[in-house]
Design a protein around this motif. Structure first.
Motif, PDB file in Angstrom:
ATOM      1  N   ARG A 162       0.648  66.954  23.086  1.00 49.03           N
ATOM      2  CA  ARG A 162       1.751  66.784  24.049  1.00 49.03           C
ATOM      3  C   ARG A 162       1.307  66.014  25.293  1.00 49.03           C
ATOM      4  N   ARG A 163       0.086  66.292  25.764  1.00 47.52           N
ATOM      5  CA  ARG A 163      -0.357  65.696  27.034  1.00 47.52           C
ATOM      6  C   ARG A 163      -1.203  64.439  26.871  1.00 47.52           C
ATOM      7  N   VAL A 164      -1.858  64.312  25.717  1.00 45.65           N
ATOM      8  CA  VAL A 164      -2.783  63.177  25.561  1.00 45.65           C
ATOM      9  C   VAL A 164      -2.341  62.229  24.444  1.00 45.65           C
ATOM     10  N   THR A 165      -2.273  62.743  23.222  1.00 44.78           N
ATOM     11  CA  THR A 165      -2.063  61.845  22.069  1.00 44.78           C
ATOM     12  C   THR A 165      -0.706  61.150  22.129  1.00 44.78           C
ATOM     13  N   ALA A 210      -8.030  56.897  20.853  1.00 46.96           N
ATOM     14  CA  ALA A 210      -9.377  57.292  20.420  1.00 46.96           C
ATOM     15  C   ALA A 210      -9.426  58.795  20.172  1.00 46.96           C
ATOM     16  N   GLN A 211      -9.987  59.166  19.042  1.00 46.88           N
ATOM     17  CA  GLN A 211     -10.056  60.587  18.704  1.00 46.88           C
ATOM     18  C   GLN A 211     -10.957  61.338  19.690  1.00 46.88           C
ATOM     19  N   THR A 212     -11.867  60.603  20.311  1.00 43.69           N
ATOM     20  CA  THR A 212     -12.733  61.222  21.319  1.00 43.69           C
ATOM     21  C   THR A 212     -11.906  61.830  22.446  1.00 43.69           C
ATOM     22  N   LEU A 213     -10.768  61.195  22.792  1.00 46.08           N
ATOM     23  CA  LEU A 213      -9.916  61.732  23.854  1.00 46.08           C
ATOM     24  C   LEU A 213      -9.360  63.094  23.449  1.00 46.08           C
TER      25      LEU A 213
END
Lengths: 351, 271
Positions: free
Chosen positions: B189-192, B170-173
């Protein structure tokens, strides 16, 4: 801290937001409006998710337009929480916090110490939003934006969290914009309320002012006030303006109305009802007789619709359960209705 | 009559059984069409004989060439494909549609045609091909040619699969991460990427499997050094079907491992 929006506008296809001017000081501004009115667009523009077509967003004199999200010092709690699902609750907060002590401090404040090692997918709705709020607060933002964080929660949890948020917000000396479509949440949390409609600011002011003295019929209806009646000014006096609604004359405390054709607005909570034929009724001004046509139990209060001598539409009064039960109200019950002059708000007639 | 329009429990059961029978019958035929030939291949040659032939230097060389070239072309596809996949996942409009159309072009082109297309750019008579030969680095009849062919045909698998993986994040993240003061790179690096990893692994695996099995474009661009599919063809033409079995079995084994990776490692634990 002061957040100042000037002439802000953004167009998405057919939807046009703005031009929008708003000044937000420390405290909670509840942004209230129906779905698709532009509430989330407003937050997206302030947060930097969306850049405006024109206008300015100043935070303590610093222009935010053109700066990426990460450099705005604006914290945002998203509607769905947006916790990182591959991190535990603790890791989510630590992602934003500079020290472990800060994580523990926020966990204590938001009472989530026991769930810090859980993954977001196993958290309840209330726990999820607490963690999301803790994560946002971990950065010590200069502005806090909340996009309907309670909308997906069950009523009891929503009420509890709403009360807790109220206490929490009082401890934060920053501008807080709380977007909601729920008038109760807006009045419970907002020091001020901004009503948004079709991308435009309809009214902004103290919560009680917006609710009891709406600027437009839209604001009145959206804040739960269905008591809107066409009327005309018949007399100006030192006590205030006297207006006629149907065959009934009502004394108001308003003196500054220039038009003769007006809309009379009476908030349901300000309508007083008593059993019929009380001995001293005739001594009280703005007393009329009504017959209950419908009543609705809304949990914490009853909505009572009454036919009055001024014809349609019906007048609505909201009363607490003890009052409802004491008056043994049912369809057809005849009641005396008293409307204090100070509870009558006059709006220029839209016609 | 109302009773006639309703199904009785027994009728429902029969109808349900009938429906299941039809699906099983038709689907079963197709499944058999997949499984029987593969099983037949394994039964055609005794395992000891297969293992014995796999020690042949020709087959070992073909396997080395295939594994090396497929690894390099998968790496190239990953390095160049992931950013494109991310852009495709986040963009929309006519430009996105056009770029996606270009990406899937090698998938719909017959591989042999893909080889011809590549020869017009990298062939020995093309300016680029001539310059490469002059520099001592020929782009045809070389490992480079194999890699070029494999990358052309296999890289769309990486882009398309990774695009889907990024879309599921989700782009919201990402907005949430950046609103917490983290840069785009830190967010990636940490989320996507961590959230898209299962899908990316699936894409990498599919790309490797497609690259190692590539035949048509490779034949046109680089007959030598021989990859396993080319070796199968040569063995079949020159020595008969039985001599093609060992390499074919090896490639079936690689396909099996690919399926295993996609179904186990590449499954998304957060869904």
């Amino acid at each position: 801290m002061t957040l100042n929006l000037s002439d802000l506008s953004k167009t998405y296809g057919q939807f046009k937001f703005g031009p929008f001017d708003l000044r937000v000081e420390d405290g909670v501004l509840a942004v209230l409006g129906p779905s698709g009115s532009g509430k989330t667009t407003l937050l997206s523009l302030i947060a930097g998710i969306t850049e405006p077509d024109s206008g300015s967003i100043c935070l303590n004199g610093r222009e935010l337009v053109g700066h990426p999200l990460e450099n705005r010092d604006v914290g945002m709690v998203f509607q769905e929480g947006a916790l990182f699902p591959h991190m535990t609750a603790r890791e989510n907060i630590a992602y934003a916090a500079t020290t472990a002590a800060r994580v523990d401090g926020l966990a204590a404040t938001l009472e989530i110490e026991d769930i810090l090692n859980r993954s977001p997918p196993v958290l309840s709705g209330g726990e999820y939003q607490r963690v999301a709020l803790a994560r946002t607060l971990a950065t010590d933002p200069a502005v806090l934006l909340l996009d309907e964080p309670l909308s997906s929660l069950d009523t009891p949890i929503r009420r509890r969290l709403r009360d807790e948020l109220h206490s929490l917000f009082e401890s934060l000396d920053i501008p807080i914009l709380y977007v909601t479509h729920d008038q109760r949440t807006a009045t419970a949390l907002g020091d001020r309320i901004a009503i948004v409609r079709d991308g435009m600011l309809e009214q902004v002011g103290d919560s009680s002012t917006v609710v009891e003295q709406p600027a437009t019929e839209f604001v009145a209806r959206f804040t739960g006030n269905e008591n809107l009646f066409e009327g005309s000014v018949i007399e100006h006096s030192e006590q205030g303006v006297t207006v006629r609604v149907g065959d009934v004359e009502l004394q108001t405390a308003t003196s500054n109305i220039g038009q003769s054709d007006i809309t009379v607005c009476i908030h349901p909570s300000r309508v007083e009802i008593k059993p019929s034929r009380a001995p001293d009724d005739e001594q009280i001004i703005n007393t009329i007789t009504g017959t209950v046509t419908r009543w609705l139990n809304e949990g914490s209060e009853y909505q009572i619709e009454m036919a009055t001598s001024w014809g349609s539409p019906a007048l609505t009064a909201s009363v607490h359960p003890p009052v409802f039960e004491r008056l043994t109200i049912d369809t057809g019950t005849e009641l005396q209705i008293m409307i204090p002059p100070s509870s009558i708000h006059l709006m220029p007639n839209r016609g | 009559m109302a009773t006639q329009s309703k199904s009785s429990p027994s009728e429902t059961k029969i109808a349900g059984f009938g429906w299941l029978s039809v699906t099983l019958l038709f689907g079963g035929v197709l499944l058999a069409y997949y499984i029987v030939p593969v099983g037949s291949l394994f039964l055609s040659v005794p395992p000891t004989e297969v293992l014995g032939r796999m020690n042949s230097p020709i087959i070992v060389d073909a396997a080395k060439t295939s594994v090396l070239s497929a690894s390099i072309s998968t790496l190239i596809a990953t390095v160049f494909g992931l950013p494109l996949a991310y852009w495709l996942a986040r963009a929309d409009g006519a430009a996105q549609t056009a770029v996606l159309g270009i990406v899937v072009l090698p998938l719909v082109l017959p591989p042999v045609v893909g080889g011809i297309v590549l020869l017009t750019v990298f062939g020995s008579s093309s300016p680029l091909g001539e310059a490469a030969i002059a520099a001592g680095f020929p782009l045809t009849r070389s490992l480079a040619g194999v890699i070029l062919a494999q990358t052309f045909v296999a890289s769309p698998f990486l882009v398309v699969t990774a695009k889907v993986a990024f879309e599921r994040v989700a782009q919201t993240l990402e907005y949430a991460s950046r609103s917490l003061g983290k840069s785009r790179w830190h967010t990636a690096r940490r989320v996507t990427i961590p959230l898209a990893v299962p899908g990316i692994v699936a894409g990498v695996t599919l790309t490797f499997a497609r690259a190692i099995g590539e035949f048509g474009a490779t034949m046109m661009l680089a007959y030598y050094p021989r990859t396993m599919p080319v070796q199968i063809w040569v063995s079949f033409i020159e020595l008969g079907l039985e001599n093609a079995y060992p390499v074919a079995i090896l490639l079936v084994g690689i396909a099996g491992v690919t399926l295993l990776v996609i179904n186990i490692i590449a499954s998304n634990p957060w869904e």
